[in-house]
Design a protein around this motif. Structure first.
Motif, PDB file in Angstrom:
ATOM      1  N   PHE A   1       0.820  -1.204   0.000  1.00 37.67           N
ATOM      2  CA  PHE A   1       0.000   0.000   0.000  1.00 37.67           C
ATOM      3  C   PHE A   1       0.862   1.265   0.000  1.00 37.67           C
ATOM      4  O   PHE A   1       0.510   2.284  -0.597  1.00 37.67           O
ATOM      5  CB  PHE A   1      -0.915  -0.006   1.235  1.00 37.67           C
TER       6      PHE A   1
ATOM      7  N   MET B   1       1.720   3.499  -3.052  1.00 42.02           N
ATOM      8  CA  MET B   1       0.805   4.543  -3.521  1.00 42.02           C
ATOM      9  C   MET B   1       1.112   5.872  -2.833  1.00 42.02           C
ATOM     10  O   MET B   1       1.205   6.923  -3.466  1.00 42.02           O
ATOM     11  CB  MET B   1      -0.633   4.121  -3.248  1.00 42.02           C
ATOM     12  N   LYS B   2       1.313   5.793  -1.527  1.00 39.80           N
ATOM     13  CA  LYS B   2       1.629   7.011  -0.762  1.00 39.80           C
ATOM     14  C   LYS B   2       2.974   7.582  -1.217  1.00 39.80           C
ATOM     15  O   LYS B   2       3.168   8.783  -1.302  1.00 39.80           O
ATOM     16  CB  LYS B   2       1.712   6.679   0.728  1.00 39.80           C
TER      17      LYS B   2
ATOM     18  N   GLU C   1       2.527   9.355  -4.480  1.00 39.74           N
ATOM     19  CA  GLU C   1       1.758  10.600  -4.294  1.00 39.74           C
ATOM     20  C   GLU C   1       2.706  11.685  -3.793  1.00 39.74           C
ATOM     21  O   GLU C   1       2.632  12.845  -4.207  1.00 39.74           O
ATOM     22  CB  GLU C   1       0.618  10.387  -3.289  1.00 39.74           C
TER      23      GLU C   1
ATOM     24  N   ARG D   1       4.223  15.259  -5.901  1.00 41.17           N
ATOM     25  CA  ARG D   1       4.301  16.648  -5.411  1.00 41.17           C
ATOM     26  C   ARG D   1       5.733  17.166  -5.502  1.00 41.17           C
ATOM     27  O   ARG D   1       5.949  18.358  -5.706  1.00 41.17           O
ATOM     28  CB  ARG D   1       3.861  16.732  -3.946  1.00 41.17           C
TER      29      ARG D   1
ATOM     30  N   MET E   1      -0.766   5.126 -13.095  1.00 42.36           N
ATOM     31  CA  MET E   1      -1.093   4.199 -11.998  1.00 42.36           C
ATOM     32  C   MET E   1      -1.485   2.842 -12.571  1.00 42.36           C
ATOM     33  O   MET E   1      -2.343   2.767 -13.458  1.00 42.36           O
ATOM     34  CB  MET E   1      -2.233   4.801 -11.175  1.00 42.36           C
TER      35      MET E   1
ATOM     36  N   HIS F   1      -2.929  -0.321 -10.975  1.00 35.57           N
ATOM     37  CA  HIS F   1      -3.463  -0.952  -9.759  1.00 35.57           C
ATOM     38  C   HIS F   1      -3.522  -2.460  -9.961  1.00 35.57           C
ATOM     39  O   HIS F   1      -4.245  -2.958 -10.814  1.00 35.57           O
ATOM     40  CB  HIS F   1      -4.870  -0.389  -9.481  1.00 35.57           C
TER      41      HIS F   1
ATOM     42  N   TYR G   1      -8.839  -6.261 -16.057  1.00 38.34           N
ATOM     43  CA  TYR G   1      -8.737  -4.932 -15.428  1.00 38.34           C
ATOM     44  C   TYR G   1      -7.318  -4.379 -15.603  1.00 38.34           C
ATOM     45  O   TYR G   1      -7.123  -3.212 -15.953  1.00 38.34           O
ATOM     46  CB  TYR G   1      -9.090  -5.076 -13.946  1.00 38.34           C
TER      47      TYR G   1
ATOM     48  N   ILE H   1      -7.337  -0.579   2.626  1.00 37.90           N
ATOM     49  CA  ILE H   1      -6.925   0.686   3.231  1.00 37.90           C
ATOM     50  C   ILE H   1      -5.445   0.683   3.531  1.00 37.90           C
ATOM     51  O   ILE H   1      -4.765   1.686   3.392  1.00 37.90           O
ATOM     52  CB  ILE H   1      -7.769   1.003   4.493  1.00 37.90           C
TER      53      ILE H   1
ATOM     54  N   TYR I   1     -10.660  -1.740  -3.626  1.00 37.75           N
ATOM     55  CA  TYR I   1     -11.256  -0.608  -4.335  1.00 37.75           C
ATOM     56  C   TYR I   1     -10.436  -0.294  -5.565  1.00 37.75           C
ATOM     57  O   TYR I   1      -9.213  -0.400  -5.531  1.00 37.75           O
ATOM     58  CB  TYR I   1     -11.291   0.631  -3.429  1.00 37.75           C
ATOM     59  N   PRO I   2     -11.091   0.139  -6.616  1.00 38.63           N
ATOM     60  CA  PRO I   2     -10.307   0.512  -7.798  1.00 38.63           C
ATOM     61  C   PRO I   2      -9.510   1.775  -7.494  1.00 38.63           C
ATOM     62  O   PRO I   2     -10.008   2.667  -6.815  1.00 38.63           O
ATOM     63  CB  PRO I   2     -11.377   0.786  -8.855  1.00 38.63           C
ATOM     64  N   GLN I   3      -8.308   1.824  -8.000  1.00 38.32           N
ATOM     65  CA  GLN I   3      -7.541   3.070  -7.902  1.00 38.32           C
ATOM     66  C   GLN I   3      -7.488   3.717  -9.283  1.00 38.32           C
ATOM     67  O   GLN I   3      -6.691   4.612  -9.537  1.00 38.32           O
ATOM     68  CB  GLN I   3      -6.137   2.814  -7.345  1.00 38.32           C
ATOM     69  N   ASN I   4      -8.309   3.203 -10.156  1.00 36.00           N
ATOM     70  CA  ASN I   4      -8.509   3.793 -11.467  1.00 36.00           C
ATOM     71  C   ASN I   4      -9.974   4.232 -11.484  1.00 36.00           C
ATOM     72  O   ASN I   4     -10.863   3.444 -11.151  1.00 36.00           O
ATOM     73  CB  ASN I   4      -8.246   2.731 -12.555  1.00 36.00           C
TER      74      ASN I   4
ATOM     75  N   SER J   1      -9.524  10.734   0.980  1.00 33.70           N
ATOM     76  CA  SER J   1      -9.064   9.799   2.003  1.00 33.70           C
ATOM     77  C   SER J   1      -7.669   9.327   1.678  1.00 33.70           C
ATOM     78  O   SER J   1      -7.285   9.237   0.513  1.00 33.70           O
ATOM     79  CB  SER J   1     -10.010   8.595   2.021  1.00 33.70           C
ATOM     80  N   SER J   2      -6.946   8.974   2.718  1.00 31.93           N
ATOM     81  CA  SER J   2      -5.593   8.447   2.526  1.00 31.93           C
ATOM     82  C   SER J   2      -5.610   7.080   1.861  1.00 31.93           C
ATOM     83  O   SER J   2      -4.568   6.586   1.441  1.00 31.93           O
ATOM     84  CB  SER J   2      -4.883   8.333   3.877  1.00 31.93           C
ATOM     85  N   ALA J   3      -6.779   6.463   1.777  1.00 32.18           N
ATOM     86  CA  ALA J   3      -6.858   5.139   1.170  1.00 32.18           C
ATOM     87  C   ALA J   3      -7.093   5.204  -0.332  1.00 32.18           C
ATOM     88  O   ALA J   3      -7.102   4.179  -0.993  1.00 32.18           O
ATOM     89  CB  ALA J   3      -7.985   4.339   1.815  1.00 32.18           C
ATOM     90  N   VAL J   4      -7.288   6.406  -0.843  1.00 35.46           N
ATOM     91  CA  VAL J   4      -7.616   6.536  -2.265  1.00 35.46           C
ATOM     92  C   VAL J   4      -6.531   7.332  -2.978  1.00 35.46           C
ATOM     93  O   VAL J   4      -6.088   8.376  -2.495  1.00 35.46           O
ATOM     94  CB  VAL J   4      -8.987   7.242  -2.438  1.00 35.46           C
ATOM     95  N   TYR J   5      -6.126   6.821  -4.105  1.00 36.12           N
ATOM     96  CA  TYR J   5      -5.112   7.457  -4.948  1.00 36.12           C
ATOM     97  C   TYR J   5      -5.621   8.844  -5.355  1.00 36.12           C
ATOM     98  O   TYR J   5      -6.730   8.981  -5.878  1.00 36.12           O
ATOM     99  CB  TYR J   5      -4.922   6.568  -6.167  1.00 36.12           C
ATOM    100  N   ASP J   6      -4.806   9.851  -5.107  1.00 35.26           N
ATOM    101  CA  ASP J   6      -5.376  11.204  -5.238  1.00 35.26           C
ATOM    102  C   ASP J   6      -4.730  12.059  -6.323  1.00 35.26           C
ATOM    103  O   ASP J   6      -5.028  13.250  -6.413  1.00 35.26           O
ATOM    104  CB  ASP J   6      -5.321  11.924  -3.898  1.00 35.26           C
ATOM    105  N   VAL J   7      -3.835  11.476  -7.134  1.00 36.72           N
ATOM    106  CA  VAL J   7      -3.223  12.293  -8.178  1.00 36.72           C
ATOM    107  C   VAL J   7      -4.334  12.723  -9.142  1.00 36.72           C
ATOM    108  O   VAL J   7      -5.119  11.907  -9.610  1.00 36.72           O
ATOM    109  CB  VAL J   7      -2.119  11.503  -8.906  1.00 36.72           C
TER     110      VAL J   7
ATOM    111  N   PRO K   1      -5.988  16.180  -5.576  1.00 37.36           N
ATOM    112  CA  PRO K   1      -5.196  16.053  -4.343  1.00 37.36           C
ATOM    113  C   PRO K   1      -5.978  16.348  -3.074  1.00 37.36           C
ATOM    114  O   PRO K   1      -6.763  17.294  -3.022  1.00 37.36           O
ATOM    115  CB  PRO K   1      -4.066  17.081  -4.528  1.00 37.36           C
ATOM    116  N   LYS K   2      -5.742  15.492  -2.091  1.00 30.87           N
ATOM    117  CA  LYS K   2      -6.530  15.603  -0.863  1.00 30.87           C
ATOM    118  C   LYS K   2      -6.159  16.845  -0.055  1.00 30.87           C
ATOM    119  O   LYS K   2      -6.979  17.347   0.709  1.00 30.87           O
ATOM    120  CB  LYS K   2      -6.412  14.325  -0.036  1.00 30.87           C
TER     121      LYS K   2
END
Lengths: 434, 387
Positions: free
Chosen positions: A126, A129-130, A133, A137, A146, A148, A164, B105, B130-133, B302-308, B311-312
């Protein structure tokens, strides 16, 4: 503590070092050559696809581990913590970000080029991903692709999951690669590379499975990390990788023929006393000291999960030139940390059995939840299923503050004493039966 | 109408009942009912409802249970939430649960799904990816398949088919639920003293263990009761809490922040109940598609969702402005990679927007709040004096 004298190296290790040095040189020359650079991760990497666009891959976690081995990671981590990163989080991320804000000088002393594309192969971890991100920046304007990778939740890959992934490659990853590289996707070229991948993968499996011999001609954890280097990183799909693994395989098979043990940094191990299966990544900051504790006790790692983090080839997967994108999808999903816990337990249980291991040991990494969360349960399962003594030590990937030599040595010595006692008792029982 | 204190006492009992008594009583009332435990953050509970089930939020043991066995399953450097959940699973707390959902998560929750499989807890244990696409034809298709897998699991338990009508009805109920919760937050935005953050938390958390209709009744009563004046306005600053979306802080921590002079006007504590922003379409012939579409287009940050691309940090700043908050308190569980890896960039975004912030870490069973209270108090004073 270890002797800092020059380590004894197998010929293949020397060649690998040259291959890596050449890659970093090439990376440092991208301004001149105009080659585009893709930052990506080892697990679930799309190296052949990147290379098919004539782009060069950079693997931040490899930079981090190299920084760890070169004693540079501690300062990088502190730099990242000054930026607000908690002590609690992944030290690969912090090391990478610390290195970046310090000029992004790579392990060979040459400055790494900035990325032209961030390929987030989100496989089995996980934190990846962080991580990206954050990099997005730090490198504003650099596109991110991405990918997935669905987890093997049910212990298998489904056609829907493969579809997928292929769709993501077709609709997002490949178009971005085309745009960045200025080249069209060339499936024939990709397929040709995948042929090479499969050849190298066959050879790697031969090499790793040579450890089923007694004595084992290789250490499949400490030396294993060198063996997996080219195929887990920038060379999979190249003729260079096929040549390297051909030579390495010859070296290893020769050792099998001669009944020799593995090469350690202090030369050949003369007596194999204990055969172990190890779960979890190694510690990089004190890699040689850590290894020395094992070979000083005559302990050889005959199989490890870490050497499957970039592909579990011994379960049969090979890249397939006939279905290139589907094959890349399956590869990504098949990586060790993308397997569910029951799958991992089964794999490790089989390793203990198939490699005739005397014990099962976990090196639990403080900052790698992908491996560490659940390891104590894995340990119990293996103990129950295999009836071999299990051991547990803790360290970190690249944070030197979390490597306690005395503590680890103490625990391992106790563990080896236990293995020794067990061997004596088993021998006595065998004698009584006979 | 009931008195607010009675409602709050009832919610308190529900929220921290680690035996999930009411949920189990609900299940025992009919043969084909089922209980599905889910972990933070979000799970589309509508489907469970339509399958004649009750989705029960398992938010950890907090400081309400002594962890003995759980600690033997986790190293000291793993967050606290899963050890409490394993403890509950090894005790009888989760015995009547038919299945468990582990939403994607982090790696800890993902691997916990495998531990439940190994321990053979429940009739199914599903890691819910969850999809990140966020393309409807790529991530949308994948998400639909994930939902269908769960429906298969549920069907195997009680043989109840999810029909369009039932699912649309469930969507309507949960739309109401989210709307009522949002109404409470909106009232609190204007009059935060009328219902404290601790009280709000209990009211929301109670909704994770009872049928949605019952929770809607509670929410309606609470709204009625706080529509009139209650309590006294204080000279407090207004803050948003960020980073507590999974492992929950102990009540004492939330109380300490409030007592230190901070009105908590928004937070991510019960984020799953507020995940979809606005209504899910409840009028279609394809309610699954409506849920998919809502996830892809109406999810909160949310921190669980890819945000590019979305941005969160910007969304957090927007929330702070919407709630007219004076600052942000980053309050993350120790060893929570998602929250802690997001924190530096979120702090930067706050800095850029001129929003003051502080941060600290907690465990769900943290027992000492003095330092946190002092930190929050100093934060409050500094804003009151200098902002």
């Amino acid at each position: 503590m270890s002797n800092p004298k020059e380590a004894v190296k197998e010929k293949s290790m020397v060649i690998q070092k040259e291959m890596t040095a050449k890659l970093f040189k090439e990376l440092s020359n991208t301004k001149e050559t105009g080659k585009k650079v893709v930052y990506t991760f080892v697990p679930g990497n799309l190296t052949e696809l990147i290379l098919s666009f004539d782009m060069l891959p950079v693997y931040p976690e490899i930079n981090a581990l190299q920084s760890g081995m070169r004693k540079q990671s501690g300062n990088y981590i502190k730099e990242a913590e000054k930026l607000g990163f908690s002590e609690d989080v992944c030290t690969y991320v912090k090391c990478d970000i610390g290195m970046m804000v310090n000029g992004n000088v790579g392990p060979t002393g040459e400055k790494l080029p900035n990325p032209d594309l961030l390929l987030l192969s989100y496989t089995g971890c996980f934190t990846f991903m962080k991580w990206f991100e954050n990099l997005e920046r730090l490198y504003p304007g650099v596109p991110v692709a991405m990918l997935h990778t669905p987890y093997q939740e049910d212990g298998k890959m489904t056609p829907d999951q493969i579809s997928y992934m292929v769709k993501q490659m077709k609709e997002d990853v490949i178009p971005k690669m085309e745009k960045v590289s200025g080249k069209k996707y060339d499936e024939k070229r990709l397929s040709k590379m995948l042929e090479n991948s499969a050849k190298a993968e066959d050879l790697l499996v031969n090499i790793l499975e040579s450890a089923k011999n007694v004595p084992s001609p290789i250490d499949a954890y400490f030396a294993g990390v060198y063996y997996i280097g080219p195929i887990f990183t920038a060379f999979r799909g190249t003729q260079e990788a096929v040549d390297y693994y051909t030579m390495l395989n010859e070296e290893v098979q020769q050792r099998v023929g001669l009944g020799l043990g593995p090469i350690t940094p202090e030369g050949e191990l003369k007596e194999e006393k204990f055969r172990l299966v190890v779960e979890g990544p190694p510690n990089w900051t004190n890699f040689r000291e850590f290894w020395k504790i094992f070979y000083d006790m005559g302990a050889v790692i005959v199989a490890s999960s870490y050497t499957k983090v970039g592909g579990v080839y011994d379960l049969g997967f090979r890249h397939d030139p006939k279905e290139p994108l589907e094959s890349l999808a399956k590869y990504c999903m098949g990586c060790y940390t993308n397997m569910n816990l029951p799958q991992r337990v089964k794999l490790l249980e089989n390793y203990v059995k198939d490699y005739k291991a005397d014990g099962f040991l976990i090196n639990s990494i403080k900052s790698c939840n992908s491996f560490s969360a659940g390891q104590l349960m894995i340990m119990r399962e293996i103990e129950q299923r295999s009836s071999v003594p299990v051991g547990f030590v803790e360290s970190d990937l690249v944070d030197p503050r979390y490597f306690s030599y005395a503590n680890i040595k103490n625990r391992l010595e106790s563990y080896f004493q236990m293995l020794e006692q067990r061997k004596i008792i088993m021998k006595q029982e065998e004698e009584i039966v006979n | 109408m009931k008195q607010l204190d009675d409602i709050l006492n009832y919610c308190n009992e529900l929220a921290f009942d680690l035996n999930f008594t009411k949920a189990k009583e609900w299940k025992a009332d009919a043969k084909d009912r089922m209980l599905v435990g889910y972990l933070p953050i979000y799970f589309p509970r509508e489907i469970t409802y339509a399958a004649n089930g009750l989705a029960v939020g398992i938010m950890g043991a907090g400081d309400h249970k002594q962890i003995i066995k759980g600690d033997a399953y986790y190293q000291s450097y793993i967050c606290h939430l899963p050890r409490g959940i394993i403890e509950m699973a090894l005790d009888s707390s989760l015995a009547e649960f038919d299945g468990f959902i582990f939403p994607a998560i982090c790696d800890c929750v993902r691997n916990l799904s495998g531990m439940f499989k190994l321990a053979d807890k429940g009739k199914f244990q599903r890691y819910f990816d969850y999809p990140q696409n966020f393309d409807k034809l790529i991530g949308g298709v994948f998400y639909r398949q994930e939902l269908e897998k769960f429906m298969d699991d549920a069907y195997k338990v009680n043989g109840v088919k999810v029909t369009t009508d039932k699912l649309n009805h469930a969507i309507t109920l949960y739309n109401t639920n989210r709307k009522l919760i949002e109404d409470i937050y909106n009232i609190r935005q204007e009059f935060p003293w009328r219902l404290s953050a601790v009280e709000t938390y209990k009211v929301l958390r109670a909704g994770l263990v009872i049928p949605v209709e019952k929770h809607n009744e509670i929410l309606e009563d609470v709204i009625d009761l706080i529509s009139d004046e209650r309590g006294e306005p204080m000279d407090n600053i207004r803050v948003v809490i960020s980073g507590s979306f999974c492992e929950q802080p102990p009540i004492g921590l939330i109380k300490s922040i409030e007592m230190a002079g901070c009105y908590i006007v928004d937070d991510d504590l019960m984020l799953g109940s507020r995940w979809i922003q606005g209504n899910v379409d409840d009028t279609t012939n394809d309610p699954i598609g409506a849920l998919v579409n809502a996830f892809l287009t109406k999810s909160t940050f949310s921190s669980a969702v890819y945000d590019v691309g979305n941005p969160k940090g910007k969304r957090l700043v927007k929330l702070v402005k919407k709630r007219k908050a004076d600052g942000v308190i980053f309050s993350a569980a120790s060893f929570c990679d998602p929250a802690l890896l997001d924190r530096p960039e979120l702090m930067k975004d706050c800095d850029k927007a001129g929003i003051p912030h502080i941060n600290f870490q907690f465990h769900e069973n943290t027992g000492q709040f003095k330092v946190i209270k002092e930190q929050a108090g100093t934060f409050s004073d500094s804003i009151k004096l200098w902002a």
